[in-house]
Design a protein around this motif. Structure first.
Motif, mmCIF file in Angstrom:
data_model
loop_
_atom_site.group_PDB
_atom_site.id
_atom_site.type_symbol
_atom_site.label_atom_id
_atom_site.label_comp_id
_atom_site.label_asym_id
_atom_site.label_seq_id
_atom_site.Cartn_x
_atom_site.Cartn_y
_atom_site.Cartn_z
ATOM 1 N N PHE A 54 -3.924 1.024 7.493
ATOM 2 C CA PHE A 54 -2.566 0.567 7.173
ATOM 3 C C PHE A 54 -1.560 1.641 7.544
ATOM 4 C CE2 PHE A 54 -4.230 -3.069 5.095
ATOM 5 C CZ PHE A 54 -5.395 -2.663 4.479
ATOM 6 N N ASP A 55 -0.522 1.248 8.237
ATOM 7 C CA ASP A 55 0.470 2.228 8.681
ATOM 8 C C ASP A 55 1.842 1.989 8.070
ATOM 9 O OD1 ASP A 55 0.816 0.701 12.000
ATOM 10 O OD2 ASP A 55 1.248 -0.043 9.989
ATOM 11 N N SER A 56 1.962 1.004 7.205
ATOM 12 C CA SER A 56 3.248 0.721 6.570
ATOM 13 C C SER A 56 3.042 0.703 5.063
ATOM 14 C CB SER A 56 3.801 -0.623 7.043
ATOM 15 O OG SER A 56 5.017 -0.914 6.407
ATOM 16 N N TRP A 57 3.784 1.561 4.380
ATOM 17 C CA TRP A 57 3.649 1.702 2.937
ATOM 18 C C TRP A 57 5.010 1.606 2.271
ATOM 19 C CZ3 TRP A 57 -1.234 2.064 0.897
ATOM 20 C CH2 TRP A 57 -2.263 2.348 1.799
ATOM 21 N N GLY A 58 5.023 1.153 1.035
ATOM 22 C CA GLY A 58 6.259 1.067 0.272
ATOM 23 C C GLY A 58 6.647 2.416 -0.315
ATOM 24 N N GLN A 59 7.572 2.372 -1.265
ATOM 25 C CA GLN A 59 8.081 3.595 -1.892
ATOM 26 C C GLN A 59 7.075 4.205 -2.851
ATOM 27 O OE1 GLN A 59 11.025 5.082 -1.406
ATOM 28 N NE2 GLN A 59 12.081 3.574 -0.146
ATOM 29 N N GLY A 60 6.247 3.366 -3.443
ATOM 30 C CA GLY A 60 5.298 3.852 -4.432
ATOM 31 C C GLY A 60 5.957 4.097 -5.776
#
Length: 133
Positions: free
Chosen positions: A120-126
Motif C-alpha cells: 500500500f502506498d497511500s495512507w491517511g493521517q492516522g
C-alpha cells in the motif's frame, strides 16, 4: 473512491485501554463498499517501519493479529455504521505509535494484507496513541 479516516487515539497510562475507529466511506471503481472489503489496522512507531497490527476479512470475519498484540487487541467491523474498530486493552509503552487503517483494495486477504504493508502506498493521517506513565 474508498476513503478511510482514523480517530480515537490519545494518551493513556500502561495498562489502560483505547478504542480506535476507522470510518470508511465511498466505493471502489467497481462499486465495492466496506461490506466487500477487508480492512486492516497498522501502526508506525518513531524510528520504525509500519507494521500490521490486526486485519479483518469482509467475507467471513476472519481476523489476523500481530503476535505482539494477541490477547490484548481486538478488531471488529460494523458495516452498517461504516466503521471498523480496534479495541486496545492493557496498553504498553511499546504500543506507542501512529495508528492507520487501510482498505484492502488489492484483495490480498487479511493475512497477506497484515504481513506486507509495502503493498500500500497511500495512507491517511492516522491517529496518535501514546502510552506512558
Amino acid at each position: 473512491q474508498l476513503q478511510t479516516a482514523e480517530s480515537g487515539g490519545g494518551s493513556v497510562q500502561p495498562g489502560g485501554s483505547l478504542r480506535l475507529s476507522c470510518a470508511v466511506s465511498g466505493s471502489t471503481l467497481a462499486g465495492l463498499t466496506l461490506a466487500d472489503i477487508d480492512i486492516g489496522w497498522f501502526r508506525q512507531a518513531p524510528g520504525k517501519g509500519r507494521e500490521g497490527v490486526a486485519c479483518i476479512s469482509a467475507s467471513d470475519g476472519l481476523t489476523v493479529y500481530a503476535d505482539s498484540v494477541k490477547g490484548r487487541f481486538s478488531i471488529s467491523r460494523h458495516n452498517a455504521k461504516g466503521t471498523v474498530y480496534l479495541q486496545m486493552n492493557n496498553l504498553q509503552p511499546d504500543d506507542t505509535a501512529i495508528y492507520y487503517c487501510q482498505a484492502d483494495n488489492l484483495f490480498l486477504g487479511p493475512q497477506t494484507m497484515c504481513d506486507f504493508t509495502s503493498n500500500f502506498d497511500s495512507w491517511g493521517q492516522g491517529t496518535q496513541v501514546t502510552v506512558s506513565s
